[in-house]
Scaffold this motif. Structure first.
Motif, PDB file in Angstrom:
ATOM      1  N   ALA A   1       0.829  -1.203   0.000  1.00 24.89           N
ATOM      2  CA  ALA A   1       0.000   0.000   0.000  1.00 24.89           C
ATOM      3  C   ALA A   1       0.862   1.251   0.000  1.00 24.89           C
ATOM      4  O   ALA A   1       0.577   2.224  -0.709  1.00 24.89           O
ATOM      5  N   ASP A   2       1.933   1.219   0.777  1.00 24.09           N
ATOM      6  CA  ASP A   2       2.846   2.352   0.809  1.00 24.09           C
ATOM      7  C   ASP A   2       3.528   2.539  -0.544  1.00 24.09           C
ATOM      8  O   ASP A   2       3.654   3.667  -1.044  1.00 24.09           O
TER       9      ASP A   2
ATOM     10  N   ASP B   1       1.201   3.997  -3.182  1.00 26.02           N
ATOM     11  CA  ASP B   1       0.990   5.429  -2.980  1.00 26.02           C
ATOM     12  C   ASP B   1       2.195   6.231  -3.467  1.00 26.02           C
ATOM     13  O   ASP B   1       2.037   7.255  -4.150  1.00 26.02           O
ATOM     14  N   ARG B   2       3.391   5.771  -3.143  1.00 26.77           N
ATOM     15  CA  ARG B   2       4.599   6.512  -3.522  1.00 26.77           C
ATOM     16  C   ARG B   2       4.914   6.402  -5.009  1.00 26.77           C
ATOM     17  O   ARG B   2       5.400   7.345  -5.613  1.00 26.77           O
TER      18      ARG B   2
ATOM     19  N   GLU C   1      -2.507   2.355  -9.099  1.00 26.50           N
ATOM     20  CA  GLU C   1      -3.917   2.465  -8.742  1.00 26.50           C
ATOM     21  C   GLU C   1      -4.356   1.429  -7.721  1.00 26.50           C
ATOM     22  O   GLU C   1      -5.290   1.670  -6.950  1.00 26.50           O
TER      23      GLU C   1
ATOM     24  N   THR D   1      -3.270  -2.707  -5.608  1.00 22.61           N
ATOM     25  CA  THR D   1      -2.262  -3.682  -5.202  1.00 22.61           C
ATOM     26  C   THR D   1      -2.841  -5.088  -5.337  1.00 22.61           C
ATOM     27  O   THR D   1      -4.053  -5.278  -5.384  1.00 22.61           O
TER      28      THR D   1
END
Length: 372
Positions: free
Chosen positions: A50-51, A54-55, A59, A61
């Protein structure tokens, strides 16, 4: 307008970050590149995924590549070596274009299966030998194929790092034969062998036979977070001699124990009319001696007429290691969008694997090994 290519990426650490950065840079610096949708990033740790999503701008996972290969146009396999074959073959069979990190596989048999799957597939299959896409390397290839060096006599390649000099450096998957296939040979030597074949293959011909030696200096290493030690079952360093089709002699080596060398990939080529030298630690430069020159001239390969440089900065403003990934992603995705050929292909990567395998067999037998 055509629909963007949807991309799924297996792996979110070192190579995942490098390729994700390249995908993000493409629209800014290569406006003619195909539109790409960073659709899904794949791994086992949901929180870390998830991290990363985001980085890196993805869109969604997924924790299982099997749920992804049928739904994306392009599948990037950036996982550990032992995960290269099965997901890549499945993605090709599902009709996706596949881009796989090097070496192609831990074993020659798995590499052969991947090559065969690519031959039977409709999609483009590429292997991530990113150093082909350094502007100075592209410039060097042009000099060699234009005959500026004459007949090739000597080819030397070395790749030196020092991250394992400390005997207490932690154990990792790269030190396990089951996962990695080999150590410095596959991790670093694969780059050298591919680069040498890329540069002189059209002039010196194929490598016809090799002699190799592999060495492990530390037999076991501590497992992070425990009091345990695990055995090291791969090589820490290798050396090899090679004979080319035209009679040129080659010498290759790599080590993860070369104190004082961080990422020193060096290529030297000497011919009847000239010579050149390249070091990855000075990747904007090429040392060249041709014609009546009495010594090497250092050429700064940053002019607008040099390969890829017109996409970046004014002459003299250097680029870095990460830009090689932008270049190779541009070429691969363009080939995928157009349905054209991409090199280095799985076929190219398999031929590299044949040479690595022959070097290992030479070490086992203590004899020269011929390549078909």
């Amino acid at each position: 307008m055509t629909e963007p290519l949807t991309v799924g990426v297996l792996g979110y650490r070192f190579m995942g970050k490098a390729h994700s950065n390249a995908l993000a840079r493409l629209p800014m610096f290569f406006p003619d590149a195909p539109d790409v949708e960073r659709s899904v990033i794949i791994g086992r740790d949901e929180e870390a995924l998830a991290d990363a999503a985001d980085r890196f701008g993805f869109e969604s996972t997924a924790t299982d590549w099997r749920n992804v290969v049928d739904d994306v146009d392009v599948f990037y396999n950036l996982g550990p070596n032992h995960l290269h074959a099965e997901p890549s073959i499945a993605a090709l069979e599902a009709g996706a274009h596949v881009f796989c990190e090097k070496p192609l596989a831990p074993t020659l048999d798995e590499a052969e299966a991947m090559r065969d799957a690519a031959r039977d597939a409709d999609g483009v299959a590429g292997c991530a030998f990113n150093y082909r896409f350094v502007p100075a390397i592209q410039y060097a290839k042009g000099l060699i194929e234009d005959g500026e060096l004459g007949d090739i006599h000597h080819v030397r390649g070395r790749y030196l790092q020092d991250w394992l000099v400390d005997p207490e450096a932690p154990w990792a998957w790269r030190m396990e034969k089951e996962y990695a296939g080999s150590g410095a040979l596959g991790d670093l030597g694969a780059h050298t062998v591919d680069l040498v074949r890329f540069l002189v293959g059209e002039v010196a011909g194929d490598i016809e036979r090799v002699s190799g030696h592999l060495q492990t200096f530390v037999d076991e290493r501590p497992v992070p977070g425990t009091d345990e030690y695990k055995p090291v079952t791969v090589d820490d360093a290798y050396t090899a001699q090679a004979e080319f089709e035209n009679g040129a002699v080659g010498s290759f080596e790599a080590s993860r124990f070369a104190n004082g060398h961080k990422n020193d990939h060096t290529i030297e080529i000497q011919g009847s009319e000239g010579s050149l030298k390249f070091s990855l630690e000075r990747l904007n430069e090429l040392e060249v001696m041709t014609g009546d020159s009495r010594g090497y001239e250092t050429v700064l390969v940053t002019d607008e007429t040099d390969p890829y440089v017109d996409h970046w900065w004014p002459p003299g403003h250097v680029i870095g290691w990460e830009h090689t990934f932008v270049h190779e992603n541009y070429e691969f995705l363009s080939a995928a969008a157009e349905g054209s050929e991409f090199s280095p292909s799985f076929e190219d990567a398999y031929e590299v694997q044949e040479i690595l395998d022959a070097i290992e067999r030479s070490d086992d037998s203590g004899e020269w090994v011929s390549l078909d």
